[in-house]
Scaffold this motif. Structure first.
Motif, PDB file in Angstrom:
ATOM      1  N   ALA A   1       0.829  -1.211   0.000  1.00 21.35           N
ATOM      2  CA  ALA A   1       0.000   0.000   0.000  1.00 21.35           C
ATOM      3  C   ALA A   1       0.862   1.258   0.000  1.00 21.35           C
ATOM      4  CB  ALA A   1      -0.932  -0.008   1.208  1.00 21.35           C
ATOM      5  N   ALA A   2       1.932   1.253   0.792  1.00 23.11           N
ATOM      6  CA  ALA A   2       2.826   2.409   0.837  1.00 23.11           C
ATOM      7  C   ALA A   2       3.507   2.635  -0.507  1.00 23.11           C
ATOM      8  CB  ALA A   2       3.868   2.227   1.940  1.00 23.11           C
ATOM      9  N   LEU A   3       3.943   1.564  -1.157  1.00 24.32           N
ATOM     10  CA  LEU A   3       4.564   1.700  -2.474  1.00 24.32           C
ATOM     11  C   LEU A   3       3.568   2.179  -3.521  1.00 24.32           C
ATOM     12  CD1 LEU A   3       6.906  -1.427  -2.600  1.00 24.32           C
ATOM     13  CD2 LEU A   3       7.594   0.973  -2.559  1.00 24.32           C
ATOM     14  N   ALA A   4       2.328   1.716  -3.438  1.00 19.89           N
ATOM     15  CA  ALA A   4       1.305   2.171  -4.380  1.00 19.89           C
ATOM     16  C   ALA A   4       1.024   3.658  -4.187  1.00 19.89           C
ATOM     17  CB  ALA A   4       0.027   1.351  -4.202  1.00 19.89           C
ATOM     18  N   LEU A   5       0.920   4.103  -2.933  1.00 20.21           N
ATOM     19  CA  LEU A   5       0.708   5.526  -2.668  1.00 20.21           C
ATOM     20  C   LEU A   5       1.890   6.360  -3.132  1.00 20.21           C
ATOM     21  CD1 LEU A   5      -0.972   5.461   0.855  1.00 20.21           C
ATOM     22  CD2 LEU A   5      -1.999   6.137  -1.319  1.00 20.21           C
ATOM     23  N   TRP A   6       3.092   5.855  -2.933  1.00 17.45           N
ATOM     24  CA  TRP A   6       4.284   6.552  -3.396  1.00 17.45           C
ATOM     25  C   TRP A   6       4.281   6.660  -4.919  1.00 17.45           C
ATOM     26  CZ3 TRP A   6       9.464   4.336  -4.801  1.00 17.45           C
ATOM     27  CH2 TRP A   6      10.432   5.331  -4.910  1.00 17.45           C
ATOM     28  N   GLY A   7       3.877   5.597  -5.607  1.00 20.67           N
ATOM     29  CA  GLY A   7       3.784   5.619  -7.058  1.00 20.67           C
ATOM     30  C   GLY A   7       2.762   6.640  -7.548  1.00 20.67           C
ATOM     31  N   VAL A   8       1.628   6.729  -6.868  1.00 19.79           N
ATOM     32  CA  VAL A   8       0.620   7.726  -7.228  1.00 19.79           C
ATOM     33  C   VAL A   8       1.173   9.129  -7.015  1.00 19.79           C
ATOM     34  CG1 VAL A   8      -1.635   8.674  -6.572  1.00 19.79           C
ATOM     35  CG2 VAL A   8      -1.350   6.215  -6.844  1.00 19.79           C
TER      36      VAL A   8
ATOM     37  N   ALA B   1       3.598   9.860  -9.767  1.00 21.07           N
ATOM     38  CA  ALA B   1       2.893  10.052 -11.037  1.00 21.07           C
ATOM     39  C   ALA B   1       2.239  11.432 -11.097  1.00 21.07           C
ATOM     40  CB  ALA B   1       1.842   8.955 -11.222  1.00 21.07           C
ATOM     41  N   ILE B   2       1.643  11.861  -9.995  1.00 19.07           N
ATOM     42  CA  ILE B   2       1.042  13.200  -9.960  1.00 19.07           C
ATOM     43  C   ILE B   2       2.118  14.268 -10.111  1.00 19.07           C
ATOM     44  CG2 ILE B   2      -0.147  14.859  -8.467  1.00 19.07           C
ATOM     45  CD1 ILE B   2      -1.752  12.460  -7.375  1.00 19.07           C
ATOM     46  N   GLY B   3       3.240  14.078  -9.432  1.00 22.46           N
ATOM     47  CA  GLY B   3       4.335  15.040  -9.545  1.00 22.46           C
ATOM     48  C   GLY B   3       4.904  15.112 -10.950  1.00 22.46           C
ATOM     49  N   SER B   4       5.026  13.993 -11.614  1.00 27.85           N
ATOM     50  CA  SER B   4       5.554  14.021 -12.979  1.00 27.85           C
ATOM     51  C   SER B   4       4.519  14.583 -13.950  1.00 27.85           C
ATOM     52  CB  SER B   4       6.004  12.630 -13.410  1.00 27.85           C
ATOM     53  OG  SER B   4       4.906  11.756 -13.479  1.00 27.85           O
TER      54      SER B   4
ATOM     55  N   PHE C   1       4.871   1.848 -14.685  1.00 30.90           N
ATOM     56  CA  PHE C   1       6.045   1.128 -14.209  1.00 30.90           C
ATOM     57  C   PHE C   1       5.933   0.753 -12.735  1.00 30.90           C
ATOM     58  CE2 PHE C   1       7.980   2.379 -18.162  1.00 30.90           C
ATOM     59  CZ  PHE C   1       8.832   1.316 -18.420  1.00 30.90           C
ATOM     60  N   MET C   2       5.347   1.624 -11.919  1.00 36.80           N
ATOM     61  CA  MET C   2       5.155   1.280 -10.508  1.00 36.80           C
ATOM     62  C   MET C   2       4.152   0.135 -10.381  1.00 36.80           C
ATOM     63  SD  MET C   2       5.877   1.487  -7.386  1.00 36.80           S
ATOM     64  CE  MET C   2       6.674   2.962  -6.877  1.00 36.80           C
ATOM     65  N   GLY C   3       3.088   0.168 -11.157  1.00 34.09           N
ATOM     66  CA  GLY C   3       2.119  -0.929 -11.138  1.00 34.09           C
ATOM     67  C   GLY C   3       2.734  -2.231 -11.614  1.00 34.09           C
ATOM     68  N   GLY C   4       3.558  -2.163 -12.653  1.00 39.87           N
ATOM     69  CA  GLY C   4       4.248  -3.359 -13.140  1.00 39.87           C
ATOM     70  C   GLY C   4       5.185  -3.935 -12.091  1.00 39.87           C
ATOM     71  N   PHE C   5       5.896  -3.050 -11.394  1.00 36.44           N
ATOM     72  CA  PHE C   5       6.787  -3.508 -10.333  1.00 36.44           C
ATOM     73  C   PHE C   5       5.993  -4.199  -9.232  1.00 36.44           C
ATOM     74  CE2 PHE C   5       8.515  -2.515  -6.113  1.00 36.44           C
ATOM     75  CZ  PHE C   5       9.676  -3.278  -6.152  1.00 36.44           C
ATOM     76  N   LEU C   6       4.885  -3.598  -8.816  1.00 32.79           N
ATOM     77  CA  LEU C   6       4.081  -4.206  -7.756  1.00 32.79           C
ATOM     78  C   LEU C   6       3.468  -5.530  -8.197  1.00 32.79           C
ATOM     79  CD1 LEU C   6       2.308  -1.096  -6.211  1.00 32.79           C
ATOM     80  CD2 LEU C   6       4.151  -2.458  -5.213  1.00 32.79           C
ATOM     81  N   LEU C   7       3.029  -5.622  -9.446  1.00 32.32           N
ATOM     82  CA  LEU C   7       2.499  -6.896  -9.946  1.00 32.32           C
ATOM     83  C   LEU C   7       3.574  -7.974  -9.995  1.00 32.32           C
ATOM     84  CD1 LEU C   7       0.106  -5.754 -12.804  1.00 32.32           C
ATOM     85  CD2 LEU C   7      -0.505  -6.874 -10.656  1.00 32.32           C
ATOM     86  N   PHE C   8       4.771  -7.607 -10.450  1.00 33.09           N
ATOM     87  CA  PHE C   8       5.878  -8.562 -10.500  1.00 33.09           C
ATOM     88  C   PHE C   8       6.247  -9.026  -9.097  1.00 33.09           C
ATOM     89  CE2 PHE C   8      10.525  -9.349 -10.583  1.00 33.09           C
ATOM     90  CZ  PHE C   8      10.524 -10.447 -11.423  1.00 33.09           C
ATOM     91  N   TRP C   9       6.341  -8.088  -8.160  1.00 33.49           N
ATOM     92  CA  TRP C   9       6.679  -8.410  -6.779  1.00 33.49           C
ATOM     93  C   TRP C   9       5.594  -9.299  -6.161  1.00 33.49           C
ATOM     94  CZ3 TRP C   9       5.815  -5.295  -1.875  1.00 33.49           C
ATOM     95  CH2 TRP C   9       6.663  -5.725  -0.870  1.00 33.49           C
ATOM     96  N   GLY C  10       4.330  -8.974  -6.423  1.00 34.41           N
ATOM     97  CA  GLY C  10       3.233  -9.789  -5.915  1.00 34.41           C
ATOM     98  C   GLY C  10       3.244 -11.198  -6.483  1.00 34.41           C
ATOM     99  N   ALA C  11       3.579 -11.312  -7.770  1.00 36.22           N
ATOM    100  CA  ALA C  11       3.658 -12.643  -8.392  1.00 36.22           C
ATOM    101  C   ALA C  11       4.788 -13.459  -7.766  1.00 36.22           C
ATOM    102  CB  ALA C  11       3.870 -12.510  -9.893  1.00 36.22           C
TER     103      ALA C  11
END
Length: 76
Positions: A17-24, A27-30, A52-62
Motif C-alpha cells: 500500500a505504501a509503495l502504491a501511494l508513493w507511485g501515485v 505520477a502526480i508530480g511528474s 512502471f510502478m504498477g508493473g513492479f508491484l504486480l511482478f513483486w506480488g507474483a
C-alpha cells in the motif's frame, strides 16, 4: 504460528500500500511537471510512472505468490 503469519501478511500489505501511494504521488508530480519551474501538464509522463510502478508491484506480488505456493505449510 498463525499470529506470526497474520502479522507478516499485514506487513507485506502495508508495504504494498505504501509503495502504491508513493507511485501515485510520483505520477502526480511528474504529470504536474513542477520540477522545471513551469507548469507543463503532460499526462504521458504520469502514466509512464504509474505504469512502471504498477508493473513492479504486480511482478513483486507474483514472486511472493509463487514463493508462498512453494513453501511447505505448517500442516505438513
Amino acid at each position: 504460528m498463525a499470529s506470526q503469519q497474520k502479522q507478516a501478511t499485514y506487513l507485506i500489505g502495508g508495504i504494498i500500500a505504501a509503495l502504491a501511494l508513493w507511485g501515485v504521488y510520483l505520477a502526480i508530480g511528474s504529470y504536474l511537471g513542477l520540477a522545471e519551474g513551469t507548469r507543463q501538464f503532460d499526462l504521458r509522463r504520469g502514466l509512464i510512472v504509474f505504469t512502471f510502478m504498477g508493473g513492479f508491484l504486480l511482478f513483486w506480488g507474483a514472486l511472493l505468490w509463487h514463493r508462498s505456493r512453494n513453501m511447505p505449510s505448517d500442516d505438513e
